[in-house]
Scaffold this active site. Sequence first.
Site, PDB file in Angstrom:
ATOM      1  N   LYS A 204      -1.006   0.875  -2.460  1.00 52.89           N
ATOM      2  CA  LYS A 204       0.068   1.579  -1.758  1.00 52.89           C
ATOM      3  C   LYS A 204       0.392   0.881  -0.436  1.00 52.89           C
ATOM      4  CE  LYS A 204       1.254   6.049   0.191  1.00 52.89           C
ATOM      5  NZ  LYS A 204       0.952   7.452   0.345  1.00 52.89           N
ATOM      6  N   GLU A 210     -10.502  -4.479   0.105  1.00 49.76           N
ATOM      7  CA  GLU A 210     -11.077  -4.828  -1.201  1.00 49.76           C
ATOM      8  C   GLU A 210     -10.009  -5.443  -2.117  1.00 49.76           C
ATOM      9  OE1 GLU A 210     -11.323  -1.934   0.390  1.00 49.76           O
ATOM     10  OE2 GLU A 210     -13.203  -0.902  -0.050  1.00 49.76           O
ATOM     11  N   GLY A 264      -1.988   8.335  -2.629  1.00 48.85           N
ATOM     12  CA  GLY A 264      -2.727   7.383  -3.465  1.00 48.85           C
ATOM     13  C   GLY A 264      -3.376   8.058  -4.665  1.00 48.85           C
ATOM     14  N   ARG A 265      -4.038   9.188  -4.434  1.00 50.91           N
ATOM     15  CA  ARG A 265      -4.766   9.855  -5.529  1.00 50.91           C
ATOM     16  C   ARG A 265      -3.839  10.630  -6.460  1.00 50.91           C
ATOM     17  NH1 ARG A 265      -6.014  11.401  -0.563  1.00 50.91           N
ATOM     18  NH2 ARG A 265      -5.562  13.506   0.179  1.00 50.91           N
ATOM     19  N   HIS A 381     -28.852  15.333 -22.026  1.00 53.92           N
ATOM     20  CA  HIS A 381     -30.155  14.673 -22.070  1.00 53.92           C
ATOM     21  C   HIS A 381     -30.494  14.033 -20.724  1.00 53.92           C
ATOM     22  CE1 HIS A 381     -30.325  15.359 -26.384  1.00 53.92           C
ATOM     23  NE2 HIS A 381     -29.011  15.176 -26.321  1.00 53.92           N
TER      24      HIS A 381
HETATM   25  O1  F6P Z   1      -9.969   5.159   0.517  1.00 50.64           O
HETATM   26  C1  F6P Z   1      -8.798   5.645   1.057  1.00 50.64           C
HETATM   27  C2  F6P Z   1      -7.587   5.240   0.311  1.00 50.64           C
HETATM   28  O2  F6P Z   1      -6.556   5.232   1.229  1.00 50.64           O
HETATM   29  C3  F6P Z   1      -7.255   6.129  -0.893  1.00 50.64           C
HETATM   30  O3  F6P Z   1      -6.649   7.301  -0.514  1.00 50.64           O
HETATM   31  C4  F6P Z   1      -6.384   5.218  -1.670  1.00 50.64           C
HETATM   32  O4  F6P Z   1      -6.187   5.702  -2.967  1.00 50.64           O
HETATM   33  C5  F6P Z   1      -7.190   3.946  -1.596  1.00 50.64           C
HETATM   34  O5  F6P Z   1      -7.675   3.939  -0.264  1.00 50.64           O
HETATM   35  C6  F6P Z   1      -6.420   2.684  -1.883  1.00 50.64           C
HETATM   36  O6  F6P Z   1      -5.355   2.504  -1.005  1.00 50.64           O
HETATM   37  P1  F6P Z   1      -4.180   1.486  -1.313  1.00 50.64           P
HETATM   38  O7  F6P Z   1      -3.496   1.936  -2.548  1.00 50.64           O
HETATM   39  O8  F6P Z   1      -3.294   1.530  -0.117  1.00 50.64           O
HETATM   40  O9  F6P Z   1      -4.790   0.122  -1.507  1.00 50.64           O
END
Ligand code: F6P
Length: 544
Positions: A204, A210, A264-265, A381
């Site tokens: 987003k 990452e 995002g979620r 289990h």
């Molecule tokens: O960890 C926080 C967060 O902002 C989430 O809400 C989001 O889904 C994720 O990081 C990834 O963010 P982006 O889509 O901006 O890379």
Amino acid sequence: MTSTDVLFERLAEHRRETEAMSLRMLFENDQQRFARFSVTLDDLLFDYSKTHVTPETIELLAALARAADVESRRDAMFAGEKINVTEDRAVLHTALRAGADAVIRVDGEDVMPDVRAERTKAARFADGVRSGALLGATGERFTDVVNIGIGGSDLGPAMAALALAPYVQKGLRGHFVSNVDGAHINDTLRGLDPTRTLFLVASKTFTTQETMANAGAARRWLVGGLGEAAVGAHFAAISTNVQAVEAFGMSAERMFRFWDWVGGRYSIWSAIGLSLMILIGPKNYEAFLEGAREIDEHFRTAPLEENIPALMGLIGIWHRNVCGYDTHAVLPYDQRLARFPAYLQQLDMESNGKSVTLDGAPVKRKTGPIVWGEPGTNGQHAFYQLLHQGTNVVPADILLGAVPHEHVGDQHAMLLANGLAQGEAFMAGRTTEEASDILRSAGKSEDEIAALSPHKTFPGGRPTCTLAYRTLDPRTLGRLIALYEHKVFTQGAIWGINSFDQWGVELGKELANRLIPIVKGEAGAESLDASTRGLVAHLQKLRG
Ligand code: F6P
């Protein structure tokens, strides 16, 4: 005291009055209990009769929802009002699955033409990859689609691609890289052929550490195999941040946009779902959206007492705030929903893991529970022992699909029988007397019975809700996700919190950025606390 405070007090009093009545007794005393406490919506059945509720509980919970203005807040969300007040944003994931004639305005402007245009563009791209009209730089067809993203830009498509595996086009494989741990991208790329690999960089913000690191690694891998000129044919991006995508070197036709009013979620319904759309095809993706739309309609129109997501939310409030249970387990008896609990963890815990109300005051009662789970029968289990006989009561959702995609002997009947049996056992338990009788008929002596029966007693009274559906198809997956989205919404509205921001994840991100040069040995560790400093020193020694 506010009207919601009064209702919470009445609920607490009602709990004291009804607590002694076991779930077993509730069933024995009311032959209509299942009919009274279950709702059907087409093939979907929500059964909450195995929770400790009476008609009065539901009356009080519905009154609580009304006192907390859940319905007008819901309408405000659907209407595009800026209910995400800390970010001054509308919350309109529902617009992404709205009907063909919908008009939804943000700041006076209809967002639907843009939504439709982006979806058409994504569908054209997906069809191109699926048909072979869009090829790699060397003229090969794409066989592997690698989505690079994290959190909401990963969990949704990754969960859904597994859930809908039977709908994935033959010859196409989806991969999902999220962790900054180089092992993730390394293990994913090992065995892939760059000539046949398409990367989707999903973020987003297009600034997430990452994702940017993994996108860079993927780019180096591709350039190493095919050269710089191949990048354009093998990469696409999905983001709200047009400038950052351009700066990454992506062309406009390989950029799929969404908007800041999509959290995002909650973004699986946007172009973030592109990997899923490529894998299952635009038609199936449309059915997925339609399923969610059906639940939107139900959530908007059904009275609270017959409204499945609202009831899910209210029963969650009952368990969390009145009964005092801290966690909530999601137990899908559907192996392809293996990632659904992880998906719901972000949806629920990032949304409702809050300690202040909309106006910044401390909340008066506990908010979101700890959400966790694993598919049945595997969990049986592993951790069910604690669910049956541990000292914590863990309310759970059991998910059951009637018709499997594949018929492997009578295994599906076995799966369903297990899911049903667990719900029954959690509810009824086994009294010491019953345990003793079983031991007696097995020929045990009275001494042995006295010693063993406490261990073989199950307290019961452990609440479960069951969601049963025909089959895990795109429409059903869309319905399931939307049910939980609106459950989370209902609870957030009752707690008076902002379910749509996530400031709590920022601190860790900031500190990680500060620590990177220290871990690399490029900056001193003096500013760190003694523990972190000690750990850095130890790790640096090991790194050599
Ligand atoms: O960890 C926080 C967060 O902002 C989430 O809400 C989001 O889904 C994720 O990081 C990834 O963010 P982006 O889509 O901006 O890379």
